[in-house]
Design an enzyme around this catalytic site. Structure first.
Site, PDB file in Angstrom:
ATOM      1  N   GLU A 104      -4.987   0.538   1.016  1.00 27.19           N
ATOM      2  CA  GLU A 104      -5.488  -0.852   0.935  1.00 27.19           C
ATOM      3  C   GLU A 104      -6.795  -0.885   0.157  1.00 27.19           C
ATOM      4  OE1 GLU A 104      -4.157  -3.678   1.870  1.00 27.19           O
ATOM      5  OE2 GLU A 104      -2.432  -2.862   2.928  1.00 27.19           O
ATOM      6  N   SER A 123       0.828  -1.218   0.000  1.00 27.00           N
ATOM      7  CA  SER A 123       0.000   0.000   0.000  1.00 27.00           C
ATOM      8  C   SER A 123       0.861   1.265   0.000  1.00 27.00           C
ATOM      9  CB  SER A 123      -0.970   0.011   1.181  1.00 27.00           C
ATOM     10  OG  SER A 123      -0.290   0.206   2.403  1.00 27.00           O
ATOM     11  N   HIS A 124       2.162   1.143   0.283  1.00 28.76           N
ATOM     12  CA  HIS A 124       3.036   2.317   0.241  1.00 28.76           C
ATOM     13  C   HIS A 124       4.320   2.034  -0.539  1.00 28.76           C
ATOM     14  CE1 HIS A 124       0.032   3.569   3.063  1.00 28.76           C
ATOM     15  NE2 HIS A 124       0.414   4.803   2.827  1.00 28.76           N
TER      16      HIS A 124
HETATM   17  P1  NDP Z   1      -1.205  -2.750   8.897  1.00 23.55           P
HETATM   18  O1  NDP Z   1      -2.533  -3.013   9.483  1.00 23.55           O
HETATM   19  O2  NDP Z   1      -0.821  -3.458   7.667  1.00 23.55           O
HETATM   20  O3  NDP Z   1      -0.050  -3.024   9.950  1.00 23.55           O
HETATM   21  C1  NDP Z   1       0.042  -2.326  11.111  1.00 23.55           C
HETATM   22  C2  NDP Z   1       1.178  -2.762  12.009  1.00 23.55           C
HETATM   23  O4  NDP Z   1       0.734  -3.890  12.751  1.00 23.55           O
HETATM   24  C3  NDP Z   1       2.454  -3.185  11.312  1.00 23.55           C
HETATM   25  O5  NDP Z   1       3.529  -2.734  12.090  1.00 23.55           O
HETATM   26  C4  NDP Z   1       2.345  -4.711  11.303  1.00 23.55           C
HETATM   27  O6  NDP Z   1       3.587  -5.402  11.250  1.00 23.55           O
HETATM   28  C5  NDP Z   1       1.657  -4.969  12.617  1.00 23.55           C
HETATM   29  N1  NDP Z   1       0.916  -6.222  12.630  1.00 23.55           N
HETATM   30  C6  NDP Z   1       0.059  -6.700  11.694  1.00 23.55           C
HETATM   31  N2  NDP Z   1      -0.427  -7.906  12.070  1.00 23.55           N
HETATM   32  C7  NDP Z   1       0.146  -8.199  13.273  1.00 23.55           C
HETATM   33  C8  NDP Z   1       0.051  -9.291  14.168  1.00 23.55           C
HETATM   34  N3  NDP Z   1      -0.721 -10.336  13.915  1.00 23.55           N
HETATM   35  N4  NDP Z   1       0.772  -9.248  15.310  1.00 23.55           N
HETATM   36  C9  NDP Z   1       1.573  -8.190  15.594  1.00 23.55           C
HETATM   37  N5  NDP Z   1       1.705  -7.125  14.769  1.00 23.55           N
HETATM   38  C10 NDP Z   1       1.000  -7.122  13.632  1.00 23.55           C
HETATM   39  O7  NDP Z   1      -1.060  -1.157   8.686  1.00 23.55           O
HETATM   40  P2  NDP Z   1      -2.050  -0.121   7.997  1.00 23.55           P
HETATM   41  O8  NDP Z   1      -2.651  -0.728   6.778  1.00 23.55           O
HETATM   42  O9  NDP Z   1      -2.947   0.468   9.003  1.00 23.55           O
HETATM   43  O10 NDP Z   1      -0.990   0.996   7.550  1.00 23.55           O
HETATM   44  C11 NDP Z   1      -0.072   0.692   6.514  1.00 23.55           C
HETATM   45  C12 NDP Z   1       0.861   1.843   6.292  1.00 23.55           C
HETATM   46  O11 NDP Z   1       0.129   2.958   5.831  1.00 23.55           O
HETATM   47  C13 NDP Z   1       1.637   2.341   7.506  1.00 23.55           C
HETATM   48  O12 NDP Z   1       2.994   2.179   7.205  1.00 23.55           O
HETATM   49  C14 NDP Z   1       1.265   3.802   7.636  1.00 23.55           C
HETATM   50  O13 NDP Z   1       2.325   4.678   7.978  1.00 23.55           O
HETATM   51  C15 NDP Z   1       0.782   4.131   6.241  1.00 23.55           C
HETATM   52  N6  NDP Z   1      -0.140   5.254   6.249  1.00 23.55           N
HETATM   53  C16 NDP Z   1       0.320   6.485   5.901  1.00 23.55           C
HETATM   54  C17 NDP Z   1      -0.532   7.566   5.928  1.00 23.55           C
HETATM   55  C18 NDP Z   1      -0.049   8.950   5.612  1.00 23.55           C
HETATM   56  O14 NDP Z   1      -0.832   9.875   5.677  1.00 23.55           O
HETATM   57  N7  NDP Z   1       1.186   9.143   5.279  1.00 23.55           N
HETATM   58  C19 NDP Z   1      -1.938   7.422   6.283  1.00 23.55           C
HETATM   59  C20 NDP Z   1      -2.295   6.087   6.664  1.00 23.55           C
HETATM   60  C21 NDP Z   1      -1.426   5.033   6.631  1.00 23.55           C
HETATM   61  P3  NDP Z   1       4.003  -6.174   9.876  1.00 23.55           P
HETATM   62  O15 NDP Z   1       4.257  -5.072   8.872  1.00 23.55           O
HETATM   63  O16 NDP Z   1       5.225  -6.943  10.243  1.00 23.55           O
HETATM   64  O17 NDP Z   1       2.852  -7.057   9.491  1.00 23.55           O
HETATM   65  O1  PYC Z   2      -3.068   4.852   2.839  1.00 22.81           O
HETATM   66  O2  PYC Z   2      -4.413   6.046   4.095  1.00 22.81           O
HETATM   67  C1  PYC Z   2      -3.441   5.932   3.352  1.00 22.81           C
HETATM   68  C2  PYC Z   2      -2.629   7.130   3.066  1.00 22.81           C
HETATM   69  C3  PYC Z   2      -3.024   8.431   3.072  1.00 22.81           C
HETATM   70  C4  PYC Z   2      -1.916   9.197   2.740  1.00 22.81           C
HETATM   71  C5  PYC Z   2      -0.889   8.329   2.531  1.00 22.81           C
HETATM   72  N1  PYC Z   2      -1.332   7.081   2.745  1.00 22.81           N
END
Ligand code: NDP
Ligand code: PYC
Length: 338
Positions: free
Chosen positions: A189, A48-49
């Site tokens: 996602e 997703s990133h």
């Molecule tokens: P995920 O739900 O994929 O993962 C969240 C965290 O939880 C990760 O560190 C992951 O580790 C961990 N995790 C997942 N499953 C387990 C488990 N069973 N046990 C323990 N830990 C677990 O993340 P999101 O989809 O919510 O976010 C993805 C990315 O999106 C992030 O990197 C975030 O910074 C980015 N994002 C950026 C935004 C922006 O504005 N710039 C906005 C929103 C999101 P692992 O990776 O090892 O599975």
């Molecule tokens: O995946 O929610 C997201 C997001 C927003 C800005 C960057 N990533």
């Protein structure tokens, strides 16, 4: 039907992404820093990133909503609050400028903060957290996004997907790092589901009428839900306050108004806090790093895994074997150079 695949080493993929960004008009400083976070995402299996974000970056450049050649500027009054003005460019180069000074100040004072203002933001936060844990510091990073998530009990997009990331350094081991959206899933996602023509899980989003939906198009047009009901909603609001209002930068509703639509990367700020575990624990019993290991061992001892464990395992694999991309993904990358 299974697609043909191509395998690229991390260095090959990095060179290609830098070339794409340079071709699009980015300065070398901006292209290198931005490519690094995107390639890190692809390398660690964070689709997703990863490279999927390149298209959005290029659209944002073409729309004139990001400064592709701006040079970030650091202001340091020797206090615990450092500030980097990204001058409208993507956030990674601004972070790269501020990070070493942030680390030095955190070691000196115990805690220090890095405010990034006026950046265009699309990236995952864990690459920044790992930069700081690699320097022996604990760290926390937060930022708003653009209005796309309804507050718990509401139906209209207002909050951003507002990521929250934390890291703890572990001598001679990968750090403890978590990084997640405060919406139930990252918006990226949902976009990946839309592209793949698949449904999203129940409970992720509402359509424009506030009705639950599993259709990614309807979800993107409607409102996403915070994780953990009222708890995620409150944490997301805190992120708006600390990394929007408090640092004098845009909140998610303001970022959406400024951007005009949800297809480009938003302009706002970011807050990063670094802590020195040694300073905080000085004079207290026990070594903080040893005590942290006791806690991690107890978690693992129950059969649970640590966050980022999947990511580090994927990194070990792709560093050895390279990153495998579909022919559609390869064609899309090549098309950015024409
Ligand atoms: P995920 O739900 O994929 O993962 C969240 C965290 O939880 C990760 O560190 C992951 O580790 C961990 N995790 C997942 N499953 C387990 C488990 N069973 N046990 C323990 N830990 C677990 O993340 P999101 O989809 O919510 O976010 C993805 C990315 O999106 C992030 O990197 C975030 O910074 C980015 N994002 C950026 C935004 C922006 O504005 N710039 C906005 C929103 C999101 P692992 O990776 O090892 O599975
Ligand atoms: O995946 O929610 C997201 C997001 C927003 C800005 C960057 N990533």
């Amino acid at each position: 039907m299974t697609q043909e695949t191509n395998t690229l080493s991390i260095d090959e993929l990095s060179a290609l992404v830098v070339k794409i960004f340079t071709h699009a008009g980015m300065s070398d400083q901006q292209a290198q820093a931005t490519a690094k976070v995107i390639v890190s995402g692809e390398r660690d299996g964070c689709k997703s990133h990863g490279i999927y974000r390149i298209e959005g970056c290029l659209r944002t450049i073409a729309a004139g909503k990001v400064e592709p050649r701006a040079e970030p500027e650091l202001t340091d009054d020797r206090s615990a609050v450092l500030r980097v003005d990204a001058k409208g460019a993507f956030s990674p180069a601004a972070f790269a400028l501020g990070a070493p000074v942030l680390a030095e100040r955190a070691r000196e004072l115990g805690v220090a903060t890095l405010v990034i203002n006026s950046c265009t933001h699309f990236s995952a936060l864990w690459p920044e957290i790992e930069t700081l844990t690699d320097m022996g510091l604990a760290a926390l990073a937060i930022c708003p996004s653009y209005a796309s998530v309804a507050p718990h009990g509401g139906k209209e997009p207002l909050l951003g997907t507002n990521p929250l990331a934390f890291g703890w350094p572990r001598p001679a081991k990968h750090p403890y790092v978590f990084d997640f959206a405060t919406s139930i899933a990252a918006r990226g996602e949902i976009e990946l589901h839309r592209r793949a023509g698949t449904q999203i899980p129940e409970g992720w989003a509402m359509d424009v009428n506030g009705e639950p939906t599993i259709d990614p198009e309807e979800a993107l047009a409607g409102a996403m839900l915070p994780f953990g009901a009222h708890k995620g909603s409150a944490i997301s609001t805190m992120i708006e306050l600390l990394s929007g209002v408090m640092i004098g930068d845009m909140t998610s509703p303001e970022a959406l108004e400024n951007l005009g639509n949800t297809t480009l990367s938003p302009h706002h700020g970011e807050l990063i806090i670094a802590f020195s575990p040694e300073k905080f624990s000085a004079g207290r019993p026990g070594n903080p790093f040893d005590r942290a290991e006791t806690l991690f061992d107890a978690i693992l001892g129950q059969g649970a895994r640590l966050p980022s464990q999947r990511r580090f395992a994927m990194r070990d694999k792709t560093m050895r074997e390279g990153v495998t991309l579909t022919s559609d993904e390869m064609q899309s990358l090549q098309s950015f150079l024409s």
